[in-house]
Motif scaffolding. Structure first.
Motif, PDB file in Angstrom:
ATOM      1  N   LYS A 150      43.606   5.457  69.040  1.00 38.58           N
ATOM      2  CA  LYS A 150      42.508   5.642  68.089  1.00 38.58           C
ATOM      3  C   LYS A 150      42.094   7.114  67.983  1.00 38.58           C
ATOM      4  CE  LYS A 150      42.385   1.187  67.554  1.00 38.58           C
ATOM      5  NZ  LYS A 150      42.997   0.589  66.341  1.00 38.58           N
ATOM      6  N   VAL A 151      43.102   7.947  67.767  1.00 40.73           N
ATOM      7  CA  VAL A 151      42.884   9.384  67.596  1.00 40.73           C
ATOM      8  C   VAL A 151      43.269   9.754  66.170  1.00 40.73           C
ATOM      9  CG1 VAL A 151      43.587  11.696  68.331  1.00 40.73           C
ATOM     10  CG2 VAL A 151      43.346   9.874  70.019  1.00 40.73           C
ATOM     11  N   ARG A 152      42.438  10.552  65.512  1.00 36.91           N
ATOM     12  CA  ARG A 152      42.708  10.942  64.130  1.00 36.91           C
ATOM     13  C   ARG A 152      42.458  12.428  63.933  1.00 36.91           C
ATOM     14  NH1 ARG A 152      38.680   8.463  61.100  1.00 36.91           N
ATOM     15  NH2 ARG A 152      37.743   7.298  62.816  1.00 36.91           N
ATOM     16  N   LEU A 153      43.304  13.045  63.159  1.00 35.96           N
ATOM     17  CA  LEU A 153      43.110  14.431  62.728  1.00 35.96           C
ATOM     18  C   LEU A 153      43.251  14.450  61.215  1.00 35.96           C
ATOM     19  CD1 LEU A 153      42.961  17.544  63.705  1.00 35.96           C
ATOM     20  CD2 LEU A 153      45.388  17.553  63.115  1.00 35.96           C
ATOM     21  N   GLU A 154      42.325  15.103  60.555  1.00 38.26           N
ATOM     22  CA  GLU A 154      42.496  15.303  59.119  1.00 38.26           C
ATOM     23  C   GLU A 154      41.944  16.667  58.742  1.00 38.26           C
ATOM     24  OE1 GLU A 154      39.439  13.726  56.144  1.00 38.26           O
ATOM     25  OE2 GLU A 154      39.558  12.078  57.602  1.00 38.26           O
ATOM     26  N   GLY A 155      42.440  17.195  57.645  1.00 36.78           N
ATOM     27  CA  GLY A 155      41.975  18.492  57.206  1.00 36.78           C
ATOM     28  C   GLY A 155      42.700  18.935  55.954  1.00 36.78           C
ATOM     29  N   TYR A 156      42.425  20.138  55.551  1.00 37.58           N
ATOM     30  CA  TYR A 156      43.103  20.730  54.397  1.00 37.58           C
ATOM     31  C   TYR A 156      43.051  22.237  54.537  1.00 37.58           C
ATOM     32  CZ  TYR A 156      38.340  21.451  52.600  1.00 37.58           C
ATOM     33  OH  TYR A 156      37.018  21.831  52.461  1.00 37.58           O
ATOM     34  N   ASN A 157      44.017  22.902  53.945  1.00 35.13           N
ATOM     35  CA  ASN A 157      43.984  24.360  54.003  1.00 35.13           C
ATOM     36  C   ASN A 157      44.744  24.984  52.835  1.00 35.13           C
ATOM     37  OD1 ASN A 157      46.372  23.456  55.872  1.00 35.13           O
ATOM     38  ND2 ASN A 157      46.855  25.575  55.303  1.00 35.13           N
ATOM     39  N   GLY A 158      44.242  26.143  52.463  1.00 29.88           N
ATOM     40  CA  GLY A 158      44.898  27.011  51.490  1.00 29.88           C
ATOM     41  C   GLY A 158      45.009  28.385  52.107  1.00 29.88           C
ATOM     42  N   GLN A 159      45.636  29.301  51.401  1.00 30.12           N
ATOM     43  CA  GLN A 159      45.797  30.663  51.910  1.00 30.12           C
ATOM     44  C   GLN A 159      45.557  31.665  50.783  1.00 30.12           C
ATOM     45  OE1 GLN A 159      48.664  28.561  52.067  1.00 30.12           O
ATOM     46  NE2 GLN A 159      48.155  27.709  54.063  1.00 30.12           N
ATOM     47  N   ARG A 160      44.998  32.780  51.156  1.00 33.42           N
ATOM     48  CA  ARG A 160      44.911  33.926  50.241  1.00 33.42           C
ATOM     49  C   ARG A 160      45.554  35.109  50.942  1.00 33.42           C
ATOM     50  NH1 ARG A 160      42.027  33.544  45.702  1.00 33.42           N
ATOM     51  NH2 ARG A 160      41.852  35.808  45.545  1.00 33.42           N
ATOM     52  N   ALA A 161      46.550  35.702  50.302  1.00 32.96           N
ATOM     53  CA  ALA A 161      47.324  36.780  50.932  1.00 32.96           C
ATOM     54  C   ALA A 161      47.101  38.097  50.195  1.00 32.96           C
ATOM     55  CB  ALA A 161      48.807  36.423  50.930  1.00 32.96           C
ATOM     56  N   SER A 162      47.031  39.168  50.964  1.00 32.40           N
ATOM     57  CA  SER A 162      46.893  40.501  50.380  1.00 32.40           C
ATOM     58  C   SER A 162      47.688  41.495  51.225  1.00 32.40           C
ATOM     59  CB  SER A 162      45.419  40.920  50.312  1.00 32.40           C
ATOM     60  OG  SER A 162      44.848  40.921  51.610  1.00 32.40           O
ATOM     61  N   PHE A 163      48.006  42.634  50.635  1.00 29.40           N
ATOM     62  CA  PHE A 163      48.803  43.649  51.331  1.00 29.40           C
ATOM     63  C   PHE A 163      47.901  44.792  51.778  1.00 29.40           C
ATOM     64  CE2 PHE A 163      51.633  47.356  51.553  1.00 29.40           C
ATOM     65  CZ  PHE A 163      52.623  46.852  52.386  1.00 29.40           C
ATOM     66  N   SER A 164      48.096  45.206  53.028  1.00 30.44           N
ATOM     67  CA  SER A 164      47.314  46.315  53.558  1.00 30.44           C
ATOM     68  C   SER A 164      48.190  47.120  54.510  1.00 30.44           C
ATOM     69  CB  SER A 164      46.074  45.793  54.293  1.00 30.44           C
ATOM     70  OG  SER A 164      45.361  46.854  54.903  1.00 30.44           O
TER      71      SER A 164
END
Length: 405
Positions: A150-164
């Motif tokens: 009875k273990v649960r993981l949920e989520g969501y993700n996006g990314q924003r990339a830039s050059f430095s």
């Protein structure tokens, strides 16, 4: 069928000139680098929707907190499990392929489904559902659950990339929630920022920076601070972590330090005793099992990107571009028709909500804010949708095959 895939190594010698041109284009690009079209020779044959699978490649550690009766020890077990995921999430591709490659951008509705099978009977099967819930901006949502414990993981993700300077900086937007049914206990997990090093040499690799917070509903807070080579220890992939009680933030209960790609040591900060040293290199992963291609639906990633992946693995970059364009053009046409007809793509397993109460309670404790404007909304796993899909699959299997003549 195992989830493992093979690809060729880093930038080929014949493409070094194109690589230099690509680097020049990055330096002058204004905006999110994720929207740039990468040259085929730095493409991975794996879609970003598959990256959700890195969360539970150590199923025994994933379910271990469910077996611990002491809330303090549970919080420590969650911290250990999270740290054990980092090598696979951020270093395994570089070790396997010789350099970090740009994953395929998932299309809206793309799926990656599988499970970590347990042949011992001690852990139980752990199920993965990963779905691309937004394309502009690109966002992947996932649910991972183990019914036995009875273990649960949920989520969501996006990314924003830039050059430095000489690096690509990637800000990960979103979060994960870990839940233990047996204790009605929740943990909010924030995502580390990262930067891509080694670009000048044509051998990109990931280094983590800034920090991760793990806030529990029982009042424990873990903080992981990441540092690259030349910082605290002088070793790459280094980190230090602490676990404290919300009510006594200055009293450290446990510390963890080392390398997330190598050894790290867990200590009781009160007794100064070393409790355990974990070796990320020798701790074997459990491969994810996915259905064979012929049994997959048209939205499942390995089937959908099959021709593109085959072309990448052959090093046929002209064919790679052609097959990739076919999928992208089909998706643009689908979005055009949806807009014309005034309808929206229906997500199969996830639903967008205005407020996620469970997230909000923990986020307020940890000082974390959601950024729904950057992720197309706040996404939660919809169990009713999941049960509907399972019922439809069961009904389809019960229909007898047509008689042959």
């Amino acid at each position: 069928m195992s989830s493992s895939k093979d690809e060729s190594g880093g930038v080929p010698a014949s493409s070094k000139g194109s690589w230099t041109s690509f680097l020049k284009s990055i330096t002058s690009f204004n905006g999110d680098l994720a929207s740039m079209t990468a040259p085929p020779f730095i493409l991975s044959s794996t879609s970003l929707v598959e990256y959700s699978g890195y969360w539970a490649e150590h199923p025994a550690l994933f379910v271990a907190p469910a077996k611990e009766q002491d809330p303090e020890k549970r919080a420590l077990a969650v911290l250990k499990w999270f740290l054990s995921t980092l090598k696979q999430q951020y270093s395994s591709r570089n070790e396997k392929l010789g350099s970090e490659k740009k994953p395929l951008n998932p299309f809206l509705g793309e799926l990656f489904l599988g499970k970590w099978e347990d042949k011992t009977g001690e852990i139980g099967d752990t199920v993965l559902i990963s779905e691309q819930v937004s394309h502009h901006p690109p966002v992947t949502a996932y649910s991972i659950f183990n019914e036995k414990h009875k273990v649960r993981l949920e989520g969501y993700n996006g990314q924003r990339a830039s050059f430095s300077g000489r690096t690509i900086t990637v800000k990960q937007i979103g979060h994960a929630k870990y839940h233990l049914d047996g204790f009605d206990e929740d943990y909010l997990i924030t995502l580390p920022s990262l930067h891509i090093e080694g670009l000048v040499y044509g051998s990109p690799y990931v280094e983590l920076n800034k920090s991760t917070l793990i806030q529990s509903s029982t009042g424990y807070l873990a903080k992981i601070d990441y540092s690259g080579k030349g910082w605290i220890s002088g070793k790459k992939n280094s980190f230090t972590a602490t676990l404290v009680k919300d009510s006594s933030p200055s009293q450290v209960l446990y510390t963890v330090d080392g390398q997330w790609t190598g050894d790290f040591t867990i200590r009781d900060a009160r007794t100064k005793q070393d409790l355990e040293t974990y070796n990320a290199k020798t701790n074997q992963i459990t491969p994810l099992t996915i259905p064979p291609i012929e049994a997959q639906g048209p939205l499942e990633t390995r089937r959908a990107w099959g021709k593109v992946a085959a072309a990448i693995e052959k090093g046929d970059y002209e064919l790679t571009g052609a097959e990739k364009s076919k999928i992208e053009n089909e998706q643009r046409e689908m979005r055009r028709k949806e807009k014309e007809e005034g309808r929206e793509w229906q997500r199969m397993y996830f639903t967008k909500v205005e407020v996620d109460d469970k997230f909000q309670r923990l986020a307020d404790k940890a000082g974390v804010v959601a950024e729904p404007e950057k992720t197309g909304g706040v996404w939660v796993f919809d169990r009713e949708k999941y049960l509907k899909v399972k019922a439809e699959e069961a009904a389809a299997k019960s229909v007898p095959a047509p008689a042959t003549t």
